[in-house]
Design an enzyme around this catalytic site. Structure first.
Site, mmCIF file in Angstrom:
data_model
loop_
_atom_site.group_PDB
_atom_site.id
_atom_site.type_symbol
_atom_site.label_atom_id
_atom_site.label_comp_id
_atom_site.label_asym_id
_atom_site.label_seq_id
_atom_site.Cartn_x
_atom_site.Cartn_y
_atom_site.Cartn_z
ATOM 1 N N TRP A 88 0.834 -1.211 0.000
ATOM 2 C CA TRP A 88 0.000 0.000 0.000
ATOM 3 C C TRP A 88 0.863 1.254 0.000
ATOM 4 O O TRP A 88 0.554 2.216 -0.708
ATOM 5 C CB TRP A 88 -0.979 -0.014 1.171
ATOM 6 C CG TRP A 88 -1.913 -1.178 1.099
ATOM 7 C CD1 TRP A 88 -2.016 -2.205 1.982
ATOM 8 C CD2 TRP A 88 -2.861 -1.468 0.056
ATOM 9 N NE1 TRP A 88 -2.963 -3.108 1.558
ATOM 10 C CE2 TRP A 88 -3.491 -2.681 0.384
ATOM 11 C CE3 TRP A 88 -3.221 -0.817 -1.136
ATOM 12 C CZ2 TRP A 88 -4.472 -3.260 -0.433
ATOM 13 C CZ3 TRP A 88 -4.199 -1.382 -1.944
ATOM 14 C CH2 TRP A 88 -4.806 -2.588 -1.586
ATOM 15 N N LYS B 198 -11.757 -2.258 6.746
ATOM 16 C CA LYS B 198 -10.883 -3.098 7.553
ATOM 17 C C LYS B 198 -11.296 -3.067 9.032
ATOM 18 O O LYS B 198 -11.211 -4.070 9.700
ATOM 19 C CB LYS B 198 -9.423 -2.674 7.424
ATOM 20 C CG LYS B 198 -8.935 -2.535 5.979
ATOM 21 C CD LYS B 198 -8.368 -3.820 5.413
ATOM 22 C CE LYS B 198 -8.083 -3.772 3.924
ATOM 23 N NZ LYS B 198 -7.468 -2.575 3.411
ATOM 24 N N ASP C 139 -1.684 6.591 6.628
ATOM 25 C CA ASP C 139 -2.693 5.643 6.153
ATOM 26 C C ASP C 139 -2.949 4.667 7.296
ATOM 27 O O ASP C 139 -2.098 3.837 7.622
ATOM 28 C CB ASP C 139 -2.157 4.916 4.910
ATOM 29 C CG ASP C 139 -3.113 3.831 4.392
ATOM 30 O OD1 ASP C 139 -4.158 3.595 5.027
ATOM 31 O OD2 ASP C 139 -2.791 3.222 3.351
HETATM 32 C C1 LIG Z 1 -6.761 -2.094 2.090
HETATM 33 C C2 LIG Z 1 -5.790 -1.010 2.239
HETATM 34 C C3 LIG Z 1 -5.705 0.049 1.326
HETATM 35 C C4 LIG Z 1 -6.573 0.126 0.086
HETATM 36 O O1 LIG Z 1 -7.875 0.392 0.433
HETATM 37 P P1 LIG Z 1 -9.010 0.574 -0.667
HETATM 38 O O2 LIG Z 1 -10.129 1.120 0.171
HETATM 39 O O3 LIG Z 1 -9.280 -0.774 -1.236
HETATM 40 O O4 LIG Z 1 -8.537 1.540 -1.681
HETATM 41 C C5 LIG Z 1 -4.797 1.045 1.566
HETATM 42 N N1 LIG Z 1 -3.987 1.017 2.631
HETATM 43 C C6 LIG Z 1 -4.025 0.014 3.531
HETATM 44 C C7 LIG Z 1 -3.102 0.045 4.703
HETATM 45 C C8 LIG Z 1 -4.923 -1.024 3.361
HETATM 46 O O5 LIG Z 1 -4.969 -2.034 4.250
#
Ligand SMILES: *Cc1c(COP(=O)(O)O)cnc(C)c1O
Length: 357
Positions: A102, A193, A169
């Site tokens: 990511w 998540k 993030d």
């Molecule tokens: C799943 C994830 C993403 C991507 O998320 P989307 O909503 O599918 O764009 C980005 N960063 C992390 C840390 C993730 O676990």
């Protein structure tokens, strides 16, 4: 039928009571005899949902004054673009720590727009540790980090002291542990998540960092427009925001972030002790960087994989397959996963070892 133990990495397990309330709202929302899906997002009933979701985020994370909370679409992946659009100036540089898939994608997207520098990376060891001890240039526009690396199973235990805007993030560990929002300038998280279903992305941003770049920003990518329009510049993802609101209400009823953090730590201790004790399995990341959310491990003897997969299926343990780029196994233990499910997995691993000793 016995319970399914849902270790899915995302979209992931949601509390049962949240799913029940959400299904009810699909047919009869707030006793309106209408579905949540067929009323205006500007109706009193839905505006109340958006307000509640935002106020729960502020309450549960103790968001200080001077920060805005918004719900957007496009997933965390769109934030890879929105962050540089709003924070990276024409002559500036965005600095990144590359801790996995990511983070790499965030770096790639920012590079399309401007100058990017990778300060530190753990790519040399297939992202199995968190780089530490790098120094942050004081003239950077921002530092971007990823608090939890969902695919590899590493997690930042301490956040860097940062002389520039700190962007994080937190998609896969938001609301899992106590953080000081004031240590950050921008936090984003895809909901699916740890805070709800796919379709909504939450952003917490310090207002004063915005409006500093020269470029024209397309409206949908401009944080200031979404803040001004209270997450209703265009039609918001009503169902995803509603289910996120229900999940945050559930979290509050569990005692909030500090209470769930204790449970998450207990779950992580349980699985990692088994991984370390059991002769058949091996963890794949540096011990001090192990994630409380996603525990990754492998079978030392790969020829046992199909047997182990069968044992997992028999015990109704779901979603344990590692990401296709890593292989092995990954137990994702987000907030809504009960400790009993982790115990069920540990029991299975233990029995499997006895069978093969
Ligand atoms: C799943 C994830 C993403 C991507 O998320 P989307 O909503 O599918 O764009 C980005 N960063 C992390 C840390 C993730 O676990």
């Amino acid at each position: 039928m016995s319970q399914v133990h849902n270790f899915s990495a995302g979209p992931c397990i949601l509390p049962q009571e949240v799913l029940e309330k959400a299904s009810e709202a699909v047919t009869n929302f707030n006793d309106l005899d209408l579905s949540l899906l067929e009323i205006s997002h500007r109706s009193v009933d839905f505006v109340a949902v958006m307000d509640k979701a935002i106020s729960l985020v502020k309450e549960l994370l103790e968001v200080p004054d001077g920060y805005s909370v918004i719900f957007l679409q496009g997933g965390a992946s769109t934030q890879f673009t929105m962050v540089p659009y709003n924070l990276l100036s024409d002559n500036g540089v965005g600095v990144y720590v590359n801790t996995g898939t990511w983070a790499s994608k965030a770096i790639k997207e920012a590079g399309i727009l401007g100058k990017v520098e990778v300060l530190a990376s753990s790519e040399d060891k297939n992202f199995t540790y968190i780089p530490k001890g790098y120094s942050i240039p004081a003239d950077a526009d921002y530092l971007h980090i990823t608090s939890n690396n969902t695919i590899f199973g590493t997690q930042l235990k301490e956040f860097p002291e940062c002389p520039v805007n700190l962007v994080c993030d937190m998609s896969s560990d938001i609301f899992s542990r106590k953080i000081n929002v004031s240590d950050f300038d921008l936090i984003y998280a895809g909901a699916q998540k740890n805070m709800g279903p796919a379709g909504a992305t939450m952003v917490i941003v310090k207002d004063e960092i915005l409006g500093k770049v020269e470029r024209a920003i397309p409206s949908m990518l401009d944080y200031r427009i979404h803040i001004k329009k209270e997450s209703m510049y265009n039609t918001p993802p009503v169902f995803a925001v509603y289910v996120s609101m229900l999940t945050l209400e559930w979290l509050k009823s569990q005692g909030g972030v500090e209470a769930i953090q204790k449970v998450n730590e207990a779950k992580a201790t349980l699985i990692y002790e088994e991984i370390d004790r059991n002769p058949l399995f091996k963890g794949i990341v540096a011990e001090e960087d192990r994630s409380t959310m996603n525990a990754t491990f492998i079978l030392e003897d790969e020829s046992l994989e199909s047997d182990f997969n069968q044992v997992l299926a028999d015990a109704r343990i779901n979603g344990l397959k590692g990401h296709r780029s890593v292989g092995g196994y990954r137990a994702s233990m987000y907030n809504a996963l009960p400790i009993e499910s982790v115990q069920a997995l540990v029991d299975v691993m233990n029995a499997f070892a006895q069978q093969h000793s």
